[in-house]
Write an enzyme that holds these catalytic residues in place. Structure first.
Site, PDB file in Angstrom:
ATOM      1  N   ASP A 179       0.851  -1.186   0.000  1.00 54.12           N
ATOM      2  CA  ASP A 179       0.000   0.000   0.000  1.00 54.12           C
ATOM      3  C   ASP A 179       0.892   1.243   0.000  1.00 54.12           C
ATOM      4  O   ASP A 179       2.069   1.176   0.348  1.00 54.12           O
ATOM      5  CB  ASP A 179      -0.883  -0.040   1.256  1.00 54.12           C
ATOM      6  CG  ASP A 179      -1.737   1.191   1.409  1.00 54.12           C
ATOM      7  OD1 ASP A 179      -2.482   1.518   0.476  1.00 54.12           O
ATOM      8  OD2 ASP A 179      -1.637   1.836   2.474  1.00 54.12           O
ATOM      9  N   ARG A 180       0.336   2.369  -0.375  1.00 53.08           N
ATOM     10  CA  ARG A 180       1.114   3.619  -0.430  1.00 53.08           C
ATOM     11  C   ARG A 180       0.990   4.435   0.855  1.00 53.08           C
ATOM     12  O   ARG A 180       1.903   4.488   1.652  1.00 53.08           O
ATOM     13  CB  ARG A 180       0.660   4.468  -1.623  1.00 53.08           C
ATOM     14  CG  ARG A 180       1.384   5.816  -1.720  1.00 53.08           C
ATOM     15  CD  ARG A 180       0.755   6.676  -2.822  1.00 53.08           C
ATOM     16  NE  ARG A 180       1.447   7.908  -3.074  1.00 53.08           N
ATOM     17  CZ  ARG A 180       1.017   9.108  -2.694  1.00 53.08           C
ATOM     18  NH1 ARG A 180      -0.115   9.233  -2.009  1.00 53.08           N
ATOM     19  NH2 ARG A 180       1.694  10.197  -2.994  1.00 53.08           N
ATOM     20  N   ASP A 181      -0.145   5.094   1.026  1.00 50.39           N
ATOM     21  CA  ASP A 181      -0.335   6.075   2.095  1.00 50.39           C
ATOM     22  C   ASP A 181      -0.339   5.411   3.468  1.00 50.39           C
ATOM     23  O   ASP A 181      -1.175   4.562   3.763  1.00 50.39           O
ATOM     24  CB  ASP A 181      -1.647   6.842   1.889  1.00 50.39           C
ATOM     25  CG  ASP A 181      -1.675   7.563   0.551  1.00 50.39           C
ATOM     26  OD1 ASP A 181      -0.742   8.330   0.296  1.00 50.39           O
ATOM     27  OD2 ASP A 181      -2.614   7.335  -0.223  1.00 50.39           O
TER      28      ASP A 181
ATOM     29  N   GLY B 136      -1.072   8.403   6.044  1.00 43.28           N
ATOM     30  CA  GLY B 136      -2.320   7.657   5.920  1.00 43.28           C
ATOM     31  C   GLY B 136      -3.352   8.415   5.120  1.00 43.28           C
ATOM     32  O   GLY B 136      -4.299   7.839   4.605  1.00 43.28           O
TER      33      GLY B 136
ATOM     34  N   THR C  36      -2.983   0.605  -4.459  1.00 44.68           N
ATOM     35  CA  THR C  36      -3.461   1.753  -3.697  1.00 44.68           C
ATOM     36  C   THR C  36      -4.792   2.293  -4.198  1.00 44.68           C
ATOM     37  O   THR C  36      -5.027   2.353  -5.404  1.00 44.68           O
ATOM     38  CB  THR C  36      -2.387   2.868  -3.703  1.00 44.68           C
ATOM     39  OG1 THR C  36      -2.815   3.976  -2.926  1.00 44.68           O
ATOM     40  CG2 THR C  36      -2.040   3.328  -5.109  1.00 44.68           C
TER      41      THR C  36
ATOM     42  N   GLN D  57      -6.852   5.527  -4.725  1.00 38.17           N
ATOM     43  CA  GLN D  57      -6.569   6.957  -4.869  1.00 38.17           C
ATOM     44  C   GLN D  57      -7.785   7.656  -5.472  1.00 38.17           C
ATOM     45  O   GLN D  57      -7.762   8.118  -6.604  1.00 38.17           O
ATOM     46  CB  GLN D  57      -5.306   7.182  -5.713  1.00 38.17           C
ATOM     47  CG  GLN D  57      -4.034   6.696  -5.067  1.00 38.17           C
ATOM     48  CD  GLN D  57      -3.692   7.432  -3.775  1.00 38.17           C
ATOM     49  OE1 GLN D  57      -4.107   8.579  -3.557  1.00 38.17           O
ATOM     50  NE2 GLN D  57      -2.948   6.770  -2.903  1.00 38.17           N
TER      51      GLN D  57
ATOM     52  N   HIS E 233     -11.183   5.336  -8.445  1.00 40.87           N
ATOM     53  CA  HIS E 233     -12.619   5.539  -8.229  1.00 40.87           C
ATOM     54  C   HIS E 233     -12.948   5.984  -6.812  1.00 40.87           C
ATOM     55  O   HIS E 233     -12.227   5.682  -5.870  1.00 40.87           O
ATOM     56  CB  HIS E 233     -13.377   4.241  -8.529  1.00 40.87           C
ATOM     57  CG  HIS E 233     -13.066   3.684  -9.868  1.00 40.87           C
ATOM     58  ND1 HIS E 233     -12.313   2.534 -10.046  1.00 40.87           N
ATOM     59  CD2 HIS E 233     -13.365   4.126 -11.108  1.00 40.87           C
ATOM     60  CE1 HIS E 233     -12.183   2.295 -11.328  1.00 40.87           C
ATOM     61  NE2 HIS E 233     -12.806   3.250 -12.005  1.00 40.87           N
TER      62      HIS E 233
ATOM     63  N   CYS F 241     -16.976  -0.093  -7.891  1.00 46.37           N
ATOM     64  CA  CYS F 241     -16.051  -0.803  -8.779  1.00 46.37           C
ATOM     65  C   CYS F 241     -15.520  -2.055  -8.083  1.00 46.37           C
ATOM     66  O   CYS F 241     -15.685  -2.233  -6.885  1.00 46.37           O
ATOM     67  CB  CYS F 241     -14.894   0.117  -9.176  1.00 46.37           C
ATOM     68  SG  CYS F 241     -13.834   0.559  -7.783  1.00 46.37           S
TER      69      CYS F 241
ATOM     70  N   ASP G  54      -1.427  -0.725   5.927  1.00 47.09           N
ATOM     71  CA  ASP G  54      -1.707  -0.178   7.250  1.00 47.09           C
ATOM     72  C   ASP G  54      -3.183  -0.170   7.623  1.00 47.09           C
ATOM     73  O   ASP G  54      -3.530   0.251   8.721  1.00 47.09           O
ATOM     74  CB  ASP G  54      -1.140   1.240   7.364  1.00 47.09           C
ATOM     75  CG  ASP G  54      -1.860   2.238   6.478  1.00 47.09           C
ATOM     76  OD1 ASP G  54      -2.168   1.897   5.316  1.00 47.09           O
ATOM     77  OD2 ASP G  54      -2.097   3.384   6.924  1.00 47.09           O
TER      78      ASP G  54
END
Length: 177
Positions: A9-11, A18, A50, A52, A82, A88, A117
């Protein structure tokens, strides 16, 4: 164990706090580049996965994110642009991005690990496809285990790590078994 790929995951997992941060303003945690490199040195594919939804609001472009992830050395990026209300199949906790990665890269999802996270998105998406699940305590990790644990109560992480580096070290130990 033969781990073919790691979804990350990114954030809140590789950096940030986060919350949404535009790629031009996003800061990695100090250990993130090294952690990603450790996986690459073992020839394990690394994919970012991710949500977004700010892309759908016009606050960033999907190209902004692809460029960021390419510069970080990810083998591929799977991005849901989305809104959570769009229905979706790619917005985590739905497993659409993982299924797409499996098809595109011929990856057996039961031989993958998802590091994230958020229990209610990352861990549930991983669980849906039989991937191993590592929850990091950065970003939303602590609150995922405490006040939001009820949203994913029937799913347990395979490992809880302080951060991405500890998660990657755990993944590498699994490869040695």
């Amino acid at each position: 164990m033969n781990i073919e790929a790691v979804f990350i995951d990114r954030d809140g997992t590789i950096g940030g706090n986060g919350h949404f941060v535009h790629p031009k303003d996003f800061s990695l945690y100090p250990f993130s580049k090294e952690a990603l490199q450790l996986l690459k040195e073992k020839n394990i594919k690394i994919f970012v996965c991710t949500n977004q939804h700010r892309i759908s609001r016009g606050e960033a472009s999907i190209h902004d994110f692809y460029e960021e992830f390419q510069l970080l050395g990810f083998d591929d990026a799977f991005i849901c642009p989305h809104s959570p209300d769009d229905g979706c199949t790619c917005h985590k906790p739905e497993p659409g991005m993982l299924l797409e990665a499996s098809r595109k890269h011929n990856v057996d999802l039961e031989k993958t690990v998802f590091i994230g996270d958020v229990g209610a998105t990352d861990m549930l998406a991983a669980h849906a496809v039989g991937a191993m699940k590592v929850l990091v305590l950065t970003g939303w990790g602590h609150s995922s285990l405490q006040e939001y644990r009820d949203k994913w109560a029937d799913t347990n992480p395979d490992f809880i790590a302080e951060d991405l580096m500890e998660a990657v070290r755990w993944v590498l130990r699994q490869c040695e078994q």
